[in-house]
Design an enzyme around this catalytic site. Structure first.
Site, PDB file in Angstrom:
ATOM      1  CD  GLU A  74      41.955  -4.374 -21.243  1.00 10.15           C
ATOM      2  OE1 GLU A  74      41.543  -3.760 -20.621  1.00 10.15           O
ATOM      3  OE2 GLU A  74      41.461  -5.380 -21.000  1.00 10.15           O
ATOM      4  CG  HIS A 101      -1.568   1.268   1.447  1.00  9.36           C
ATOM      5  ND1 HIS A 101      -1.675   2.456   2.337  1.00  9.36           N
ATOM      6  CD2 HIS A 101      -3.347   1.508   0.964  1.00  9.36           C
ATOM      7  CE1 HIS A 101      -2.180   3.360   2.294  1.00  9.36           C
ATOM      8  NE2 HIS A 101      -3.191   3.190   1.052  1.00  9.36           N
ATOM      9  CB  CYS A 126      33.673  -0.089 -22.670  1.00  7.79           C
ATOM     10  SG  CYS A 126      35.035  -0.781 -22.969  1.00  7.79           S
ATOM     11  N   GLY A 169      39.681  -0.330 -24.233  1.00  4.40           N
ATOM     12  CA  GLY A 169      39.839  -0.144 -22.404  1.00  4.40           C
ATOM     13  C   GLY A 169      41.149   0.868 -22.058  1.00  4.40           C
TER      14      GLY A 169
END
Length: 803
Positions: free
Chosen positions: A686, A427, A757, A707
């Site tokens: 990376e 509720h 990223c 990366g």
């Protein structure tokens, strides 16, 4: 019309077109019974005492003038006057005798139900006002219902009590606040077979995510016993999600689940009890397991989708639904006992983005489930009993064990709501959404940790977990109109770590997820080293006990890892479906792996874990290969079992081409074969060797994601975790930028996807500009950078077009 009846209609004879005759709840029950039981839904039979019967009862007794005298002067803001007049109105209606012909019809219809279901029939007697369960007015909990009713006398008494409940304090207030005339809203009453969920379980289903308005999931809550506890928020239920688009394609799996506390359950009271029901503690073993199995969850999802489709077709527009269900502990079948349009989440305007951000921090006093995404601060008012409400002042934070429909006026004036008990369909949560208030429910300890007069900040802006902080913390509100924002040519993706935030983040303008970190899910949802789930001989007794507790109910401990990981990955993939979601395979360092439960037994200490046994080097290594098999099993389950083929696995820290070949072969051995079922596999770019030998790596992988953090570290020879040489760590160094340029050009030369990223484009606008001018395919950003970077990229692309 049912033969021989004037004031009674059986469910088979009514539908949505009969709201004025039998009220919203009964009209919906009739629609469900008449239209959807032929399609496989189970709905208990019953009948409606019509609204006209209510009108005739008061008319025959000459009660209308007296009701006007009582209610015409009512002041909804004077709580004591309202309570007195409401009580007087209820007593007047309850004391009015039912006309003899109505009594006879109720008795005859009840006997007809007994003939159908047997002499031990018990029924639910439920109010159904003519302005209830409408698309724009829910009236949830405004009128009374009575459960476990048996015998003609109890049925008739419950009908009279339902008639009288049209004048509860909360119903009078709600009608005034929403512009309804007391004397034009009439009360019908539904009498339907009780489903014996006191012996099993019950709950609520929404065909939409209640917090975010994400439309593509079915959200199911479940607890033991009768459903009143779930609806009123007296219990913290189990929760389940099912993803509708792939479910409709035949991929029938639970998307994700969460175990609720389920401390109490409502059962039938002993014979002779006036209340007919009572709450008892739930057995500890029952609390520690889900009260539905997967097959039952998927059946409920099927029911919800059929109901939503039917009501949407009737309305001529998409109509998300709020559905109540109950499982019968005698026949073991699941029944639908109510359906109404959802009236809060479905109204959210997603073209107008309002983002709340805390800009300070403080001591966390309590945590629970967040309702909404807002932040509010104010003085706390702990409500231990209803009489405390009279002291409540507008702008205070309401703190209580749970809330009641009687508290409507107070809740409307609150800055925020906090409860000990309840789940996201209780509720307090429903009212908070309707009022646009932040709420944190199911904290367990709020009334003990917070005291009246404490200055607190209630934050629902930090994902699924809501927090109550000590003091008034500063926060910002950002308002953005997304409707006119064009999309740039460069794909703007997001870095998403937490599945809990995925549905909300999906509404940001985006082209998918450029980085979903598997290790975040392992740390937060699993907490155990995967090898510790496979080989427990090396573990100490305390670790074995903890793993046994976490994996209770699973055929073997490793199944726990696969299910939890696949559900975390699947939730992110579903949120952005069918856009690509790039999931990086685990990239813990040895010290991070060692911090997981059981991890120390499987991890050797390393002088420099940053360039040690991490990423691809682990996957085909005997020390971790069985753990990698579990990672692949989770990805396979999400892609194939859930149908989320937008998932693209990504291999991190892959040093050499030979290593890439071994990992690709091992993935295939574990059921993830590149090219099958549309599977692409990316690699993190990376390590300088990835750039130098990009033509060779391109033969193994379908895409490269730069990366920038590790590429900077290894290009400049700077440990990115070292504060001492942090001044030398700069992604904007010309050498790093040259490496990025060579990577983008190499990917393009080999017709492979290129993206980034790392942190750099989120932190530095000039790096984002450099990448766009290079022609990179995608930039993946932290969510808080998406909008400003998108606008920056649009400006750059316009400049490039002009030149």
């Amino acid at each position: 019309m049912s033969s021989g009846y004037h004031h009674v209609r059986f469910f088979q004879d009514i539908g949505l077109e009969d709201v004025s005759l039998v009220g919203g709840k009964n009209a919906s029950l009739g629609e469900l019974y008449r239209e959807l039981t032929p399609k496989g839904l189970l709905v208990p039979n019953g009948f409606a005492v019509t609204a006209e019967a209510y009108r005739a009862t008061l008319q025959q007794a000459g009660a209308w003038p007296s009701l006007h005298t009582i209610l015409d002067p009512v002041d909804p803001d004077d709580l004591s006057d309202l309570a007195e007049r409401a009580h007087e109105a209820r007593e007047l209606v309850y004391s009015t005798p039912l006309p003899p012909e109505l009594l006879a019809e109720i008795r005859q219809a009840y006997q007809q139900l007994k003939d159908e279901y047997g002499s031990d029939l018990t029924v639910a007697v439920r109010s159904s006002a003519t302005a209830e369960d409408l698309p724009n007015a829910s009236f949830a909990g405004q009128h009374e219902s009575y459960l476990n009713i048996s015998g003609e006398q109890q049925v008739v008494d419950a009908v009279r009590r339902c008639f009288a409940s049209l004048f509860t304090d909360r119903a009078i207030r709600y009608r005034i606040n929403n512009g309804f005339d007391h004397f034009k809203v009439l009360n019908s009453v539904g009498v339907m077979k009780m489903v014996r969920s006191d012996l099993a379980s019950s709950g609520v289903i929404f065909s939409i995510d209640t917090e975010t308005g994400f439309p593509d999931v079915v959200f199911i809550t479940a607890a033991y016993g009768l459903g009143e506890n779930v609806v009123q928020g007296a219990v913290d239920p189990d929760e389940f999600y099912v993803f509708k688009p792939t479910f409709n394609q035949g991929k029938r799996q639970v998307l994700r689940r969460s175990l609720g506390g389920k401390k109490i359950k409502m059962v039938y009271a002993d014979g002779g009890s006036r209340d007919h029901t009572r709450n008892i503690p739930t057995d500890k073993k029952d609390r520690e397991r889900y009260c539905l199995d997967d097959e039952e969850v998927l059946l409920l999802a099927d029911y919800a989708i059929k109901i939503e489709d039917h009501y949407s077709a009737k309305a001529g527009e998409k109509r998300p639904m709020d559905v109540e269900w109950a499982k019968d502990g005698i026949d073991e079948k699941i029944y639908i006992v109510q359906a109404r349009p959802e009236t809060a989440a479905s109204r959210i305007d997603r073209t107008k983005l309002e983002e709340y951000h805390l800009t300070g921090t403080g001591l966390v006093l309590a945590t629970g489930r967040a309702v909404g995404t807002k932040v509010a601060a104010g003085k706390a008012r702990v409500i231990a009993q209803p009489s405390d409400l009279t002291a409540f002042e507008p702008g205070e934070v309401l703190v209580s064990d749970t809330t009641s429909p009687d508290w409507g006026t107070v809740m409307k004036s609150a800055a925020a709501i906090v409860t000990n008990r309840g789940g996201r369909t209780c509720h307090a949560a429903i009212v908070a959404r309707e009022l646009g208030l932040p709420a944190v429910v199911g904290t367990d300890n709020a009334t003990r940790a917070i005291h009246t007069g404490d200055l607190v900040t209630v934050s629902c802006a930090e994902g699924i977990t809501g927090k109550i902080y000590q003091g008034a913390l500063p926060f910002d509100v950002e308002k953005i109109d997304l409707s006119a924002m064009p999309r740039p040519t460069t794909k703007i993706m997001m870095n998403v770590g937490e599945p809990d935030s995925a549905f909300a983040l999906s509404f940001l303008p985006n082209d998918g997820v450029g980085l979903a970190r598997m290790e975040f899910i392992i740390s937060n949802a699993i907490k155990v080293h995967p090898m510790a789930l496979i080989d427990q001989e090396r573990l100490d007794p305390a670790e074995r006990d903890e793993i046994k507790r976490l994996t209770e109910g699973y055929a073997k401990p490793s199944d726990f890892f696969v299910e939890r990981l696949s559900e975390g990955i699947g939730t992110i993939a579903a949120a952005f479906f069918p856009k690509p979601v790039i999931v990086r395979l685990s990239d813990f360092k040895t010290n991070e792996y060692a911090s997981l439960i059981g991890g120390k037994a499987f991890e050797l200490g390393e002088a420099n874990p940053m360039i040690g046994f991490r990423g691809a080097s682990r996957y085909a290594h005997p020390a971790y290969e069985p753990g990698f098999a579990l990672e692949c099993a989770a990805l396979k389950r999400a892609r194939e079992g859930m149908g989320l083929t937008n998932i693209i696995p990504m291999v991190p820290f892959c040093r050499r081409v030979e290593e890439a070949e071994r990992v690709i072969a091992k993935m295939s051995e574990f059921g993830l074969t590149r090219g099958e079922n549309g599977l692409e596999i990316y690699v993190m770019c990376e390590i300088p060797n990835n750039v130098i030998l990009i033509d060779e790596f391109a033969k193994c992988f379908d895409g490269f994601s730069i990366g920038s953090n590790d590429l900077t570290q290894l290009t400049l020879g700077v440990d990115r975790d070292s504060e001492t040489v942090a001044f030398d760590f700069d992604e904007r160094d010309p050498g790093v930028m040259k490496m990025i340029e060579l990577a983008v050009e190499g990917a393009r030369r080999n017709h492979r996807h290129s993206g980034i990223c790392g942190q750099a484009p989120s932190d530095y606008p000039e790096v984002a500009e450099y990448l766009v001018r290079l022609g990179i395919d995608s930039i993946s950003l932290n969510p808080d950078s998406v909008l400003k970077t998108t606008m920056r990229v649009l400006d750059i692309e316009r400049q490039m077009e002009r030149t």
